[in-house]
Scaffold this motif. Structure first.
Motif, PDB file in Angstrom:
ATOM      1  N   ARG A   1       0.726  -1.198  -0.030  1.00  0.00           N
ATOM      2  CA  ARG A   1      -0.054  -0.001   0.017  1.00  0.00           C
ATOM      3  C   ARG A   1       0.983   1.377   0.007  1.00  0.00           C
ATOM      4  N   ASN A   2       2.193   1.319   0.351  1.00  0.00           N
ATOM      5  CA  ASN A   2       2.985   2.334   0.430  1.00  0.00           C
ATOM      6  C   ASN A   2       3.957   2.350  -0.769  1.00  0.00           C
ATOM      7  N   PHE A   3       3.699   1.603  -1.796  1.00  0.00           N
ATOM      8  CA  PHE A   3       4.562   1.063  -2.801  1.00  0.00           C
ATOM      9  C   PHE A   3       4.613   2.548  -3.707  1.00  0.00           C
ATOM     10  N   LEU A   4       6.059   2.894  -4.034  1.00  0.00           N
ATOM     11  CA  LEU A   4       6.379   4.100  -4.789  1.00  0.00           C
ATOM     12  C   LEU A   4       5.843   5.436  -4.017  1.00  0.00           C
ATOM     13  N   SER A   5       5.161   5.395  -2.860  1.00  0.00           N
ATOM     14  CA  SER A   5       5.088   6.565  -2.028  1.00  0.00           C
ATOM     15  C   SER A   5       6.421   7.107  -1.546  1.00  0.00           C
ATOM     16  N   LEU A   6       6.508   8.205  -0.985  1.00  0.00           N
ATOM     17  CA  LEU A   6       7.974   8.701  -0.635  1.00  0.00           C
ATOM     18  C   LEU A   6       8.378   7.879   0.799  1.00  0.00           C
ATOM     19  N   ILE A   7       7.432   7.320   1.316  1.00  0.00           N
ATOM     20  CA  ILE A   7       7.744   6.652   2.939  1.00  0.00           C
ATOM     21  C   ILE A   7       8.291   5.097   2.365  1.00  0.00           C
TER      22      ILE A   7
ATOM     23  N   MET B   1       4.827  12.992   4.806  1.00  0.00           N
ATOM     24  CA  MET B   1       4.406  12.129   3.759  1.00  0.00           C
ATOM     25  C   MET B   1       3.515  10.877   4.309  1.00  0.00           C
ATOM     26  N   TYR B   2       3.572  10.360   5.419  1.00  0.00           N
ATOM     27  CA  TYR B   2       2.432   9.491   5.893  1.00  0.00           C
ATOM     28  C   TYR B   2       1.134   9.912   5.754  1.00  0.00           C
ATOM     29  N   LEU B   3       1.019  11.135   6.129  1.00  0.00           N
ATOM     30  CA  LEU B   3      -0.432  11.801   6.252  1.00  0.00           C
ATOM     31  C   LEU B   3      -0.974  11.821   4.906  1.00  0.00           C
ATOM     32  N   THR B   4      -0.245  12.075   3.790  1.00  0.00           N
ATOM     33  CA  THR B   4      -0.458  12.172   2.730  1.00  0.00           C
ATOM     34  C   THR B   4      -0.996  10.819   1.758  1.00  0.00           C
TER      35      THR B   4
ATOM     36  N   THR C   1       7.477  11.962  17.183  1.00  0.00           N
ATOM     37  CA  THR C   1       7.191  10.462  17.164  1.00  0.00           C
ATOM     38  C   THR C   1       5.978  10.079  18.026  1.00  0.00           C
ATOM     39  N   MET C   2       6.048  10.736  19.346  1.00  0.00           N
ATOM     40  CA  MET C   2       4.836  10.299  20.139  1.00  0.00           C
ATOM     41  C   MET C   2       3.686  10.764  19.578  1.00  0.00           C
ATOM     42  N   ALA C   3       3.562  11.889  18.910  1.00  0.00           N
ATOM     43  CA  ALA C   3       2.578  12.544  18.198  1.00  0.00           C
ATOM     44  C   ALA C   3       1.903  11.505  17.262  1.00  0.00           C
ATOM     45  N   TRP C   4       3.237  11.101  16.460  1.00  0.00           N
ATOM     46  CA  TRP C   4       2.822  10.230  15.312  1.00  0.00           C
ATOM     47  C   TRP C   4       2.012   8.795  15.936  1.00  0.00           C
ATOM     48  N   CYS C   5       2.533   8.450  17.060  1.00  0.00           N
ATOM     49  CA  CYS C   5       1.954   7.193  17.562  1.00  0.00           C
ATOM     50  C   CYS C   5       0.455   7.495  18.097  1.00  0.00           C
ATOM     51  N   CYS C   6       0.444   8.799  18.513  1.00  0.00           N
ATOM     52  CA  CYS C   6      -1.363   9.083  18.709  1.00  0.00           C
ATOM     53  C   CYS C   6      -1.956   9.120  17.708  1.00  0.00           C
ATOM     54  N   LEU C   7      -1.361   9.691  16.397  1.00  0.00           N
ATOM     55  CA  LEU C   7      -1.987   9.898  15.226  1.00  0.00           C
ATOM     56  C   LEU C   7      -2.365   8.472  14.749  1.00  0.00           C
ATOM     57  N   SER C   8      -1.438   7.678  14.836  1.00  0.00           N
ATOM     58  CA  SER C   8      -1.977   6.274  14.436  1.00  0.00           C
ATOM     59  C   SER C   8      -3.058   5.509  15.125  1.00  0.00           C
ATOM     60  N   VAL C   9      -3.139   6.120  16.365  1.00  0.00           N
ATOM     61  CA  VAL C   9      -4.348   5.602  17.140  1.00  0.00           C
ATOM     62  C   VAL C   9      -5.557   6.125  16.799  1.00  0.00           C
TER      63      VAL C   9
END
Length: 803
Positions: free
Chosen positions: A538-544, A568-571, A738-746
């Motif tokens: 699902r992330n193929f060829l995306s920047l991440i 980039m993950y958000l996009t 990174t902790m904010a990214w974890c919260c975003l993932s939740v």
């Protein structure tokens, strides 16, 4: 009229009408079906496609198994050009679609489906033929329906399921014009806009050929060259059909099969216009239209019959709910209450049917090569697409399907959940996504300023750094190594990075060394997670997916680069399809080689960098330089190990196009082991540092000196003290991001209905975990939980959740 039992008069015995009759029978609502033709389920040779969202409703009615016995699911897709030559082909579609949705794609005689619907009605006296509706009279407490033969029927509501040329719709408009002028928009009567599957692409036309169990079904679609509106939709005669077909007889379907070969063996054929529309008003008073009488789409995508079944289910849901609220034995409802029921049905369905109409229209344009872009997509890009890409496009409109809410939903494991399988209907991030992006961008700016600008404000620091890098061969008494590769630009960069890392690696300052050890080992889970995400399709060829690209954090700081990664993950992660369990798995060749790749590529070089080297500073500087591209080592090792794994595995049978909805996906055990290992590394690092501080006699080895910035009023700092500030900014900004990214993932998992969780409590747990076990361990634990939630293929019941 004093009805003692709520009764529905259904005009039309087609797919919509008989589906509704079966639903009402199942829920105990009385009904009668009035069919204009002399028989129900006539054998006219027409076909119908049944898709998973329609089959799921039929399964609730107990009708899926008898229909499934009549035909095998479509299993082969063949796309051909105007010469009948293969452009692209895909096999194994049946198993793949079954795994995705719990049902395949069935294509069979319309008459066969009608027969199953007909035979399931227990009281056949409720199914009347030769009853063409000619008049509907609205009463205060019901409707009176008169048919062409003079018969009169009374009921509480009348549902028009009588197709494109609906008499019920005409009667609804007539009643509305008489009782409420202006209710029907002036433009409403003229709103109509025009087991093996082979799609044959031609300019301004196309063929669709489907192989059934005992028959071949074919469609020839062509553009009439102009836009027409009702009541001027053309009707064609057999002479018109013969004239058009005559010019097409030599069209190639396959290289060795002409259209004439199919046409001469036809059982029946009809030339008809294919209008597409969704009326603005589906109801008035006690009258409502469903199916083709209210919404019609081009048949190429097979959504028409399924949409009719869905609307019938939505109407049944609304009626059952409204009748449950009625007090008293008569179960009658006021006209106002019925109007609300009908309005709710239309509002529930309108956006979806409009989307289906648009997508079906675009599908037809694509196969008819209507424009230059369609030609490029069909003839150049389609051959490059794999089966997953083709089926992803076929799957996109299925999860939104309705079902009968009062009936049990038969369990069928699937990798793409229906919306009502989830804890909530998936939502896009909206403005909150932009707010997250702005937050991460702000942290990146703070990181850059804190690392590259703040230290230079202290007197003498910038000059000392310039002197070390440009004119000095010694650094704190240690001879600087200036040659590593023989390439001046590379060697200068490595020398600069050595100056940046040397104080901690060499132990010139115990507090700084402890911070550096803690920080770099805490990055191990992040490198692990980034590498896992790069492997998902699902992330193929995306920047991440290009993790080597993000190794530039070695030059600018992880505090600057990580927040950009999260943007980039958000996009890429906003769409609902990103979160389907189907999209989660990591390919076998990667999941089995991830652990050795991250250990050998990052963890071992980090250990070697801090390993005692008998005070040989030249070797120490060599290991510092060797460590710098460590994220790239991970990528190289992963590719080499995965390639080696592929070559050693048996290739006797290719299962690459077959996905399985399993309770425990095969990659989960490996991923859990990987996250557990990275968690262990972080725990050992975290408590190792705490124990070192607790039992050390070094007065400089205090948590405050290790992890807190010094007072900003100090204006004279050494180079090492200045570098410590830089590392602190890098560490804390990275930790916050990174902790904010974890919260975003939740929040993301809650947003798409894959988890029932309080985001506030999750954020508190992340903050507490950062203190108690360290940021690295929190990343590992978060991704372990996230992986298990994303892998769920069973139904998640609706539940109320905290904000």
């Amino acid at each position: 009229m004093g009805c003692t039992k709520f009764k529905v008069i259904i005009a039309g015995g087609g797919i919509a009408g008989l589906s509704l009759a079966n639903m009402l029978q199942k829920t105990g609502i009385d009904f009668v079906v009035l069919e204009a033709y002399p028989e129900l389920a006539p054998q006219v040779g027409a076909s119908i496609g049944l898709l998973p969202h329609g089959l799921r409703i039929l399964d609730q009615l107990g009708l899926y198994k008898p229909i499934r016995k009549l035909v095998a699911p479509l299993d082969h897709f063949h796309f051909r050009n105007l010469r009948g030559e293969i452009v692209a082909e895909h096999e194994g579609v049946a198993d793949s679609f079954m795994a995705r949705h719990g049902y395949g794609m069935l294509f069979l005689d319309r008459q066969a489906v009608l027969k199953v619907l007909f035979e399931n009605i227990q009281d056949k006296s409720k199914l009347l033929t030769g009853k063409c509706v000619v008049n509907i009279k609205l009463e205060d407490d019901g409707v009176t329906v008169t048919t062409k033969d003079g018969s009169v029927y009374n009921g509480d509501i009348c549902i028009g399921a009588d197709g494109i040329h609906s008499n019920v719709r005409s009667e609804m408009w007539r009643n509305a014009d008489a009782l409420c002028p202006g209710y029907i928009p002036d433009t409403e009567p003229t709103c109509i806009n025009p087991g093996s599957l082979h799609s044959v692409f031609r300019e301004h036309s196309s063929y669709l050929i489907l192989g059934g169990l005992h028959r071949t079904y074919w469609f020839y679609f062509f553009n009439i060259g102009k836009t027409v509106y009702s009541p001027n939709i053309p009707r064609y005669t057999k002479e018109d059909e013969a004239k058009i077909i005559q010019d097409r007889l030599d069209d190639a379907i396959l290289p060795n099969l002409k259209f004439r070969d199919i046409y001469k063996n036809k059982v029946s054929s009809t030339l008809t216009a294919l209008p597409e529309y969704a009326f603005q008003k589906w109801h008035f008073g006690r009258i409502m239209t469903i199916g083709d009488a209210s919404h019609k789409m081009e048949p190429i995508s097979g959504h028409g019959g399924n949409a009719a079944i869905e609307t019938a289910a939505t109407l049944t849901n609304a009626l059952v709910k409204a009748l449950a609220e009625v007090k008293g034995p008569q179960r009658s409802m006021s006209a106002a209450r019925i109007c609300k029921v009908f309005q709710n049905v239309q509002e529930t369905r309108m956006k979806r049917v409009q989307k289906l109409i648009t997508d079906s229209h675009n599908h037809q344009r694509f196969e008819a090569l209507e424009g230059q872009m369609e030609k490029i997509l069909a003839l150049n890009l389609l051959p490059l697409s794999d089966t997953d890409d083709v089926l992803m496009n076929a799957s996109k409109n299925i999860p939104q399907g309705q079902r009968l809410q009062m009936l049990e939903n038969p369990f069928r494991a699937r990798l793409i959940p229906f919306h009502d399988d989830l804890a909530c209907t998936p939502q896009k991030r909206g403005w909150k996504g932009w707010a997250w992006a702005l937050f991460f961008l702000s942290l990146s700016v703070v990181g850059y300023c804190g690392m590259h600008i703040l230290p230079t404000l202290y007197s003498g620091v910038q000059e000392k750094m310039v002197d070390i890098l440009t004119s000095s061969t010694f650094y704190q008494g240690t001879r600087l190594r200036t040659r590593y590769t023989g390439y001046p630009a590379v060697d200068e960069t490595l020398t600069m990075l050595t100056v940046f890392f040397m104080p901690g690696v060499a132990g010139w300052d115990s507090a700084h060394q402890t911070l550096q050890v803690y920080f770099l080992f805490s990055l191990f889970p992040l490198i692990t997670v980034w590498t896992v995400e790069s492997c998902r399709k699902r992330n193929f060829l995306s920047l991440i997916s290009f993790t080597s690209l993000w190794s530039i954090y070695q030059l600018y700081g992880i505090a600057v680069v990580a927040p950009i990664f999260y943007i980039m993950y958000l996009t890429v992660s906003n769409p609902e399809s990103y979160w389907w369990p189907l999209s989660r798995p990591v390919p076998e060749k990667y999941v089995k080689t991830l652990l050795p790749a991250v250990v050998l590529g990052y963890l071992i070089p980090t250990i070697l960098m801090f390993w005692p080297h008998s005070n040989d500073d030249q070797i120490r500087q060599g290991f510092i330089a060797f460590w710098q591209p460590s994220p790239v080592y991970v990528n190289i090792l992963l590719w080499l190990l995965a390639t080696s794994y592929n070559t050693t595995m048996s290739t006797q049978q290719d299962h690459s196009n077959v996905v399985v909805a399993a309770a425990e996906p095969p990659d989960m055990a490996h991923l859990k082991r990987l996250y557990a290992f990275s968690f262990g590394v972080s725990i050992v690092t975290h408590f190792g540092v705490l124990l070192k501080v607790m039992f050390s006699a070094d007065p400089h080895l205090q948590l405050s000196k290790i992890f807190l910035l010094p007072p900003l009023d100090q204006r004279s700092l050494s180079v090492v003290e200045s570098l410590h500030i830089t590392w602190l900014v890098d560490f804390w900004v990275w930790t916050m991001a990174t902790m904010a990214w974890c919260c975003l993932s939740v929040w993301d998992l809650k947003r798409v209905g894959l988890a029932v969780v309080s985001v506030r409590k999750a954020a508190a747990a992340v903050a507490l975990g950062t203190v108690l076990v360290g940021p690295g361990a929190v990343i590992s634990a978060c991704w372990y939980w996230r992986e298990t939630q994303m892998a769920k293929t069973t139904i998640i019941q609706k539940a109320s959740t905290a904000a």
